[in-house]
Design an enzyme around this catalytic site. Structure first.
Site: not given
Ligand code: HEM
Length: 293
Positions: A133, A204
């Site tokens: 993450d 996601h």
């Molecule tokens: C339990 C809830 C969540 C989990 C387990 C989760 C997990 C992850 C994972 C594994 C990634 C891929 C690696 C990274 O770039 O960080 C990611 C990317 C991302 N997540 Fe989440 N996330 C969650 C909730 C959210 C929420 C609520 C938002 C925004 C409202 C969010 C926004 C993002 C963004 C902006 C990225 C990067 C996207 C990119 O530009 O490639 N995430 N998340």
């Protein structure tokens, strides 16, 4: 010259503790904030103030409002506002317990501790699903640009807005998915963190790809896994120069744009949701001039 709270930009600590305080009617809020400022430094304790507290002081911080909550098909995203949010950062759980007690005593006449969530770093910054993450977090000047207020004047510049949601994972649901389904839900391969070109639109990282928004929706995520008894998940924490990026991403995640909901809802859901303003630092102390202090 005001600076952002240093704990916002620093790497994740080994342990975290999130405190949510509610306001007591007739409490001496100004005295509580002064006492808090003696203990919290923006590094070991990152502080965010909720709309209710700012309004109780008769003030307004441009851009600060409460999280309205949201719903999508079969999804509820609750709003659970608080007056004060503290993110304790450290590496000794006992220290965090005692620091909590000190903070509680400092603000006790005016604010009551409603919620404590214990958090920790897992592996090299993994969610409890095993996926890394934070990979696509902006760094350096881009992190500052995404997360820190600039050009708005004294007492506001150096501040930040934080969206906080406690997500509860359903590990039974997650484990019932095949490894391929799990990778498709995130849009990255768990084994090597490579982004999947052929991931479905519900993945996601397809929903939240920061540069795919107009305007681009960059923010600084500082989420940490949490657990309490048999319940566990992720405390999602995103800092921004406003709440706009978070709101744009959340809208897409719940299918408000195209009817496609984010596949992570198959195994996790938010059980809290709040917005806070993180005041800047001035000479190592909270700069509360925007509140008239
Ligand atoms: C339990 C809830 C969540 C989990 C387990 C989760 C997990 C992850 C994972 C594994 C990634 C891929 C690696 C990274 O770039 O960080 C990611 C990317 C991302 N997540 Fe989440 N996330 C969650 C909730 C959210 C929420 C609520 C938002 C925004 C409202 C969010 C926004 C993002 C963004 C902006 C990225 C990067 C996207 C990119 O530009 O490639 N995430 N998340």
């Amino acid at each position: 010259m005001s600076d952002v709270q240093t704990g916002i930009l620093a790497p994740l600590p080994t342990l975290g503790r999130y405190l949510g305080f509610g306001a007591r009617p007739q409490g001496e809020l100004l005295a509580a904030l002064r006492a808090l400022g003696e203990l919290a430094d923006g590094e070991r304790v990152v502080v965010g103030l909720g709309e209710s507290l700012v309004r109780a002081l008769g003030r307004d911080i441009p851009g600060l409002h409460s999280f309205a909550g949201a719903a999508g098909p079969g999804l509820e995203l609750p709003s659970t506002p608080a007056a004060l949010w503290c993110w304790l950062r450290g590496d000794d759980r006992g220290d965090l317990v005692h620091l909590t007690r000190k903070l509680q005593a400092a603000v006790g006449g005016a604010l009551v501790l409603d919620q404590v969530v214990e958090a920790f770093r897992h592996g090299a910054g993994l969610d409890l699903s095993g996926y890394e993450d934070g990979t696509e977090n902006p760094t350096g000047d881009e992190a500052l640009h995404a997360a820190v207020v600039a050009g708005q004047g004294v007492g506001l510049d150096g501040g930040s807005f934080v969206a906080v949601q406690q997500w509860l994972h359903d590990f039974g649901q997650f484990e019932a998915m095949s490894p391929r389904e799990q990778d498709n839900a995130i849009g990255r391969r768990r084994s090597d963190n490579v982004e999947l070109d052929d991931a479905p639109a519900s993945a996601h990282v397809k929903r939240t790809a920061q540069e795919s928004f107009e305007p681009e929706a960059f923010m600084l995520r500082r989420s940490m896994p949490w657990s309490e008894g048999q319940r566990a998940g992720l405390v999602f924490v995103a800092f921004g120069k406003s709440f706009a990026a978070f709101e744009a991403q959340l809208r897409r995640m719940i299918g408000a744009e195209d009817g496609i909901t984010d596949a992570i809802f198959r195994f996790t859901r938010p059980v809290t949701g709040g917005y806070f303003w993180c005041p800047p630092l001035r000479n190592g102390r909270f700069d509360l001039r925007a509140l008239g202090l």
